[in-house]
Design a protein around this motif. Structure first.
Motif, short mmCIF file in Angstrom:
data_model
loop_
_atom_site.label_atom_id
_atom_site.label_comp_id
_atom_site.label_asym_id
_atom_site.label_seq_id
_atom_site.Cartn_x
_atom_site.Cartn_y
_atom_site.Cartn_z
N SER A 89 16.22 -0.06 8.36
CA SER A 89 15.79 0.10 6.96
C SER A 89 15.52 1.57 6.62
O SER A 89 15.15 2.37 7.48
CB SER A 89 14.50 -0.68 6.71
N ASN A 90 15.70 1.87 5.35
CA ASN A 90 15.36 3.20 4.84
C ASN A 90 13.91 3.20 4.37
O ASN A 90 13.48 2.27 3.68
CB ASN A 90 16.26 3.58 3.66
N CYS A 91 13.19 4.24 4.72
CA CYS A 91 11.77 4.30 4.38
C CYS A 91 11.33 5.76 4.25
O CYS A 91 11.38 6.51 5.22
CB CYS A 91 10.94 3.59 5.45
N CYS B 54 13.81 4.26 -0.21
CA CYS B 54 12.82 3.18 -0.03
C CYS B 54 13.52 1.84 -0.25
O CYS B 54 13.85 1.50 -1.38
CB CYS B 54 11.68 3.36 -1.02
N ASP B 55 13.71 1.11 0.82
CA ASP B 55 14.39 -0.18 0.70
C ASP B 55 13.52 -1.24 0.03
O ASP B 55 14.04 -2.28 -0.40
CB ASP B 55 14.84 -0.67 2.08
N ALA B 56 12.22 -1.00 -0.06
CA ALA B 56 11.35 -2.00 -0.66
C ALA B 56 11.49 -2.05 -2.18
O ALA B 56 11.27 -3.10 -2.79
CB ALA B 56 9.89 -1.72 -0.30
N MET C 70 4.81 -8.42 -1.36
CA MET C 70 3.50 -7.94 -0.90
C MET C 70 3.18 -6.55 -1.44
O MET C 70 2.13 -5.99 -1.10
CB MET C 70 3.47 -7.88 0.64
N HIS C 71 4.04 -5.96 -2.23
CA HIS C 71 3.92 -4.53 -2.52
C HIS C 71 3.06 -4.23 -3.75
O HIS C 71 2.45 -5.12 -4.34
CB HIS C 71 5.33 -3.92 -2.60
N ALA C 72 3.02 -2.96 -4.12
CA ALA C 72 2.04 -2.45 -5.08
C ALA C 72 2.42 -2.76 -6.53
O ALA C 72 3.60 -2.83 -6.89
CB ALA C 72 1.89 -0.94 -4.90
N PRO D 148 8.52 5.91 -7.49
CA PRO D 148 9.86 5.50 -7.05
C PRO D 148 10.08 5.78 -5.57
O PRO D 148 10.97 5.20 -4.94
CB PRO D 148 10.79 6.37 -7.91
N SER D 149 9.25 6.64 -4.98
CA SER D 149 9.40 6.99 -3.56
C SER D 149 8.81 5.95 -2.64
O SER D 149 9.23 5.80 -1.49
CB SER D 149 8.73 8.33 -3.26
N CYS D 150 7.78 5.23 -3.09
CA CYS D 150 7.09 4.28 -2.21
C CYS D 150 6.26 3.30 -3.03
O CYS D 150 5.53 3.72 -3.94
CB CYS D 150 6.19 5.04 -1.23
N VAL D 151 6.35 2.02 -2.67
CA VAL D 151 5.60 0.98 -3.36
C VAL D 151 4.72 0.21 -2.37
O VAL D 151 4.36 -0.94 -2.61
CB VAL D 151 6.55 0.02 -4.11
FE1 SF4 Z 1 8.66 2.89 3.21
FE2 SF4 Z 1 6.85 2.87 1.26
FE3 SF4 Z 1 9.30 2.06 0.76
FE4 SF4 Z 1 7.72 0.59 2.37
S1 SF4 Z 1 7.42 0.95 0.22
S2 SF4 Z 1 9.93 1.13 2.66
S3 SF4 Z 1 6.53 2.20 3.36
S4 SF4 Z 1 8.70 4.13 1.37
#
Ligand code: SF4
Length: 327
Positions: free
Chosen positions: A125-127, A136-138, A145-147, A153-156
Motif C-alpha cells: 500500500s501507498n502511505c 494515501c491509499d486510504a 475507520m478514518h477521519a 488530502p495527504s492523510c485521513v
Molecule cells: Fe497512510 Fe494516513 Fe493514508 Fe493511512 S490515511 S494510508 S496513515 S497517509
C-alpha cells in the motif's frame, strides 16, 4: 527487523543522553513500537528503555502528577483516578485488552501511532505517513475507520488512543525533557493534524521525552465520563468516542469540556460545542445544537459518513447521562 542497540535508562536525564541520535526511540511497554519494528515500519538505530523512569502517581497542587512509566492498568485502578477523574479510568479500560493495558505505559500510550491498515501494509500500500510523498491509499480506499475532522488530502488517519481523549477533556499537561531542558505542553496541543506532513504525529522535538502527565484539580461537583462506540465490545478501536467533563449550576452549564476520539488525526477537543453550551441550559435540545455546531465542518469519506451522526448522537447521549437528561 533492522539491527538496533538497546539500553535501559536510569532516569530521565540518562534517557535523553542515551537517545542522542536522530533515529533513537524511547521504549515503554512496547505494545505498539515493537510491532512497528517487526514490520520494519519503525527502524530505530538506538532503543532506550524508559520503563525504569517514574511510575508514581502523586498529589500535585490539588491535581495529580502521573509518571510516564505508570502502566495503564495501574492508572485506571488508582483510587484518586477512579473517584475524581472517572473519565480517565473509563477511557483506559475501554482500550485494548487487559494484557496490553498491563504492559502499556502512559508515555507510550500517548505516542502510539495510527492503526490505519494501509500504514502497516509496507509491501502493498501507498502511505504518506510511512513513506512521505508516496500517496494515501486510504483516501479512495476502505476508509470506514478514518477521519471526518481536520484531515488533509495527504492523510485521513485517526489517532487510536482512548486515554488521550480523556486527557484532552481534562486539560491534562504533558511534562517534557530534552537536552535543552524541560517544558510543559497542553495534551490537547501535543498531537498535530496531518496537513502536508502526516509523517509527523506530534510537535515534540527530536529526542524529547515525556516524563509525566499532570491533571489539574477537579471540583467536587464536576462530573465526567467516557463513552466509546465500536464494532465489538472489547479489543476494538473507536468508531467514535466522547470524553465529557461537566459542571452544572441551577440547571445551567457552568463549565463543560468535550473531546472526541476516532474522528481526527489527534484527540479532537470540541471547542465549538463547549462554547455553544457554556452558560446555557443543560437540555437535550441544547446538547444536540452544540453537537451540530461541532460537526458542521465534518467531511465524510466514501465509507464513514455514518460517523457524523454517530458523533452527534454520542455527544448528546454522554451529556444527557451526566446531566440526568435521558437521551
Ligand atoms: Fe497512510 Fe494516513 Fe493514508 Fe493511512 S490515511 S494510508 S496513515 S497517509
Amino acid at each position: 527487523m533492522t539491527p538496533f542497540s538497546y539500553s535501559r535508562a536510569a532516569d530521565a536525564s540518562d534517557a535523553v543522553r542515551r537517545a542522542g541520535v536522530e533515529s533513537a526511540k524511547y521504549l515503554g511497554g512496547g505494545t505498539n513500537l515493537v510491532d512497528l519494528m517487526r514490520e520494519t515500519i519503525e527502524r530505530p538505530a538506538v532503543l532506550v528503555d524508559v520503563t525504569g523512569l517514574s511510575a508514581s502517581i502523586e498529589e500535585r497542587d490539588g491535581g495529580l502528577l502521573i509518571g510516564a512509566a505508570v502502566r495503564n492498568t495501574a492508572l485506571a485502578e488508582h483510587l484518586a483516578v477512579r473517584e475524581r477523574y472517572p473519565v480517565l479510568a473509563r477511557a483506559i479500560l475501554a482500550g485494548a485488552s487487559a494484557q496490553i493495558r498491563n504492559m502499556a505505559t502512559v508515555g507510550g500510550n500517548i505516542l502510539q501511532r495510527t492503526r490505519c491498515a494501509y500504514f502497516y501494509d509496507d509491501e502493498g500500500s501507498n502511505c504518506n505517513k510511512r513513506s512521505p510523498g508516496q500517496g494515501c491509499d486510504a483516501v479512495d480506499g476502505f476508509n470506514r475507520m478514518h477521519a471526518i475532522l481536520g484531515s488533509s488530502p495527504s492523510c485521513v488517519a485517526t489517532h487510536p488512543s482512548d486515554m488521550c481523549v480523556a486527557l484532552a477533556a481534562l486539560d491534562g499537561t504533558v511534562h517534557l525533557q530534552s537536552a535543552k531542558g524541560t517544558r510543559t505542553l497542553p495534551l490537547a496541543g501535543l498531537h498535530r493534524l496531518p496537513g502536508g506532513q502526516p509523517e509527523i504525529d506530534t510537535v515534540l522535538e527530536s529526542g524529547e521525552l515525556i516524563t509525566a502527565v499532570e491533571l489539574p484539580p477537579i471540583g467536587a461537583s464536576t462530573l465526567s465520563t467516557y463513552r466509546k462506540v465500536r464494532d465489538r465490545a472489547s479489543y476494538a478501536f473507536a468508531l467514535v468516542s466522547v470524553a465529557a467533563v461537566l459542571e452544572l449550576e441551577d440547571g445551567l452549564v457552568k463549565d463543560v469540556r468535550l473531546a472526541l476520539g476516532g474522528v481526527a488525526h489527534k484527540p479532537w477537543r470540541a471547542l465549538r460545542a463547549e462554547n455553544a453550551l457554556k452558560g446555557g441550559p443543560a437540555t437535550l435540545r441544547a446538547f444536540r445544537e452544540a453537537a451540530e455546531v461541532e460537526l458542521a465542518e465534518a467531511v465524510p469519506l466514501r465509507d464513514n459518513g455514518f460517523k457524523i451522526e454517530l458523533a452527534r448522537r454520542t455527544i448528546v447521549a454522554v451529556l444527557g447521562e451526566l446531566s440526568g437528561e435521558v437521551a
